[in-house]
Design a protein around this motif. Structure first.
Motif, short mmCIF file in Angstrom:
data_model
loop_
_atom_site.label_atom_id
_atom_site.label_comp_id
_atom_site.label_asym_id
_atom_site.label_seq_id
_atom_site.Cartn_x
_atom_site.Cartn_y
_atom_site.Cartn_z
N THR A 49 56.82 29.35 1.80
CA THR A 49 57.73 28.10 1.14
C THR A 49 58.91 28.06 1.82
OG1 THR A 49 58.71 29.59 -0.50
CG2 THR A 49 56.47 28.30 -1.01
N PRO A 50 59.16 27.69 3.15
CA PRO A 50 60.30 27.72 3.87
C PRO A 50 60.93 26.21 3.35
CG PRO A 50 58.74 27.08 5.18
CD PRO A 50 57.95 27.86 4.18
N ASP A 51 62.13 26.08 3.40
CA ASP A 51 62.73 24.85 3.05
C ASP A 51 62.53 23.52 4.15
OD1 ASP A 51 63.97 25.83 0.92
OD2 ASP A 51 66.00 26.05 1.89
N ASN A 52 62.48 24.15 5.28
CA ASN A 52 62.40 23.02 6.31
C ASN A 52 61.13 23.54 7.13
OD1 ASN A 52 64.76 21.57 5.61
ND2 ASN A 52 65.52 23.24 6.07
N ILE A 53 60.51 22.35 7.79
CA ILE A 53 59.32 22.77 8.82
C ILE A 53 59.37 21.73 9.86
CG2 ILE A 53 56.88 22.92 9.13
CD1 ILE A 53 56.54 23.88 6.32
N VAL A 54 59.32 22.21 11.14
CA VAL A 54 59.40 21.06 12.32
C VAL A 54 58.20 21.58 13.11
CG1 VAL A 54 60.61 20.05 14.31
CG2 VAL A 54 61.90 20.73 12.26
N PHE A 55 57.46 20.47 13.63
CA PHE A 55 56.05 20.76 14.25
C PHE A 55 56.14 20.30 15.82
CE2 PHE A 55 51.93 18.80 15.35
CZ PHE A 55 51.36 20.01 15.58
N TYR A 56 55.77 21.34 16.46
CA TYR A 56 55.51 20.94 18.08
C TYR A 56 54.22 21.10 18.22
CZ TYR A 56 60.89 21.74 18.12
OH TYR A 56 62.01 21.48 18.09
N SER A 57 53.61 20.01 18.68
CA SER A 57 52.16 20.21 18.87
C SER A 57 51.55 20.78 20.09
CB SER A 57 51.69 18.80 19.01
OG SER A 57 51.93 18.21 20.29
N VAL A 270 53.47 25.00 17.51
CA VAL A 270 54.41 25.75 17.01
C VAL A 270 55.04 25.13 15.69
CG1 VAL A 270 56.80 26.67 17.20
CG2 VAL A 270 55.11 26.97 19.06
N PHE A 271 55.46 25.97 14.41
CA PHE A 271 55.94 25.47 13.26
C PHE A 271 57.23 26.18 13.23
CE2 PHE A 271 51.46 24.73 13.11
CZ PHE A 271 51.51 23.27 12.44
N GLU A 272 58.54 25.40 13.47
CA GLU A 272 59.83 25.99 13.20
C GLU A 272 60.31 25.93 12.03
OE1 GLU A 272 63.64 26.00 16.26
OE2 GLU A 272 62.91 24.10 15.46
N THR A 273 60.46 27.13 11.24
CA THR A 273 60.86 26.88 9.74
C THR A 273 62.32 27.58 9.72
OG1 THR A 273 60.05 29.18 9.53
CG2 THR A 273 58.40 27.36 9.29
N GLY A 284 62.58 31.20 10.77
CA GLY A 284 61.30 31.60 11.18
C GLY A 284 60.45 30.91 12.02
N TYR A 285 59.28 31.14 12.37
CA TYR A 285 58.53 30.60 13.66
C TYR A 285 57.00 31.07 13.31
CZ TYR A 285 56.69 30.42 18.51
OH TYR A 285 56.25 30.47 19.57
N ALA A 286 56.25 30.13 13.47
CA ALA A 286 54.79 30.52 13.54
C ALA A 286 54.00 29.64 14.36
CB ALA A 286 54.27 30.21 12.18
N GLU A 287 53.05 30.30 15.12
CA GLU A 287 52.36 29.60 16.14
C GLU A 287 50.92 29.69 16.05
OE1 GLU A 287 51.82 31.64 20.15
OE2 GLU A 287 54.02 31.69 19.98
N VAL A 288 49.95 28.86 16.52
CA VAL A 288 48.67 28.88 16.60
C VAL A 288 48.16 28.33 17.92
CG1 VAL A 288 46.41 27.95 15.43
CG2 VAL A 288 48.41 28.51 14.02
N THR A 289 47.23 28.83 18.49
CA THR A 289 46.72 28.35 19.72
C THR A 289 45.45 27.67 19.45
OG1 THR A 289 47.50 30.15 21.15
CG2 THR A 289 45.74 29.02 22.00
N ILE A 290 45.56 26.43 19.87
CA ILE A 290 44.37 25.45 19.70
C ILE A 290 43.78 25.06 21.04
CG2 ILE A 290 43.76 23.16 18.65
CD1 ILE A 290 44.37 25.27 16.50
N THR A 291 42.29 25.14 20.98
CA THR A 291 41.65 24.46 22.41
C THR A 291 40.96 23.30 21.98
OG1 THR A 291 41.39 26.84 23.15
CG2 THR A 291 40.08 25.20 23.90
N ILE A 292 41.26 22.35 22.69
CA ILE A 292 40.50 20.81 22.56
C ILE A 292 39.71 20.77 23.56
CG2 ILE A 292 40.94 18.63 22.33
CD1 ILE A 292 42.31 20.21 20.15
#
Length: 294
Positions: A49-57, A270-273, A284-292
């Motif tokens: 439950t972070p206050d802010n989330i910024v998404f980098y695709s 990447v989700f920068e929190t 904070g920081y969370a990342e997921v590798t996605i293959t398209i």
């Protein structure tokens, strides 16, 4: 005295509470799969439950690793189309480049600068209209200083009598290319900032319009010509930092986010929190590798 002590203890207690009230910025991100097809909807689910989330695709322009990049090893690529007419056609239009021109369009300043003739890297008209130059890379001629500019010039010289060549530059494009291959058009014939500088025969210089550059020539003349038309300076190494998408702030709740990738590739999403309060900030920081796939 007891009252003062009581107020002091309350202040310490309140400060302690405020510090404890900073929400955690930690967040885990999960998806149903690691591989999707172009056009599929990728659903990112959040735990935290972070206050802010910024998404980098992870796509071009939205790469987290490049969010602070102000300068890059970019290239500048130019192309143009030409026409030559009249007189005995010969090699009298040159393409030059300078990385130390002052940007002051006078004979003296043009003469002081170091200009490199790169005409052999382009194709010029021998009578055919709209002859394409091909793409000319200027990377090896860029200023060694990140903030430096590069200038391009067309130089017309003609010593024929009685009839000199008429040259027309029909089109011009300048494209900045990032190390990742992202192309950004930075100038066309209409907005390249052209300025004419005549070394000989001022009355027969370049005519500049929004649609073409014209060296008329073509008339009986006892005067030789040495005429330049020079672009504005291009700061090629300047780079626009990649940007993220703000998904959430402290006033909203978000448990998942859906996104569609339109191009095949492997992306680091990447989700920068962050969480902010009066007494401090957590990040904070969370990342997921996605293959398209196609």
């Amino acid at each position: 005295m007891k009252i003062s002590m009581m107020y002091l203890m309350l202040a310490v207690l309140c400060a302690s509470c405020m510090k404890e009230d900073i929400a955690s910025a930690d967040m885990e991100v999960r998806t149903n799969a690691s591989s999707y097809k172009v056009g599929d909807t990728v659903v990112f689910r959040f735990e935290g439950t972070p206050d802010n989330i910024v998404f980098y695709s992870g796509e071009n322009g939205h790469n987290y690793d490049l969010k602070d990049r102000l300068y890059a090893d970019n290239d500048l690529q130019v192309d143009f189309k030409t026409l030559v007419q009249w007189g005995v056609i010969y090699d009298n239009l040159k393409l030059l480049v300078s990385n130390n021109f002052s940007g002051i369009y006078t004979k003296e300043e043009v003469d002081k600068a170091a200009w490199t003739d790169i005409s052999d890297k382009a194709v010029f008209s021998t009578g055919q209209d709209n002859t394409p130059s091909g793409t000319v890379s200027l990377k090896s001629y860029l200023s060694p200083v990140d903030t430096g500019s590069i200038y391009l010039a067309f130089r017309y010289t003609d010593f024929q009598k009685p009839q000199q060549n008429r040259w027309v530059i029909r089109s011009f494009n300048a494209v900045k290319v990032s190390p990742e291959g992202v192309q950004t058009n930075v100038a066309t014939i209409s907005n390249a900032g052209w300025n004419a500088v005549s070394f000989l025969n001022d009355s027969k210089g370049w005519t500049i319009s929004t649609t073409q550059l014209l060296m008329y020539g073509g008339v009986a003349s006892d005067t030789d010509n040495d005429d330049w038309v020079i672009s504005k300076g291009f700061k090629v190494k300047e780079s626009i930092a990649d940007k993220g998408i703000a998904l959430k702030n402290i006033s909203s709740n978000l448990r998942e986010y859906s996104y569609v990738y339109k191009t095949p590739g492997v992306y680091k999403a990447v989700f920068e929190t962050s969480s902010d309060w009066y007494s401090g900030r957590k990040a904070g920081y969370a990342e997921v590798t996605i293959t398209i796939t196609p």
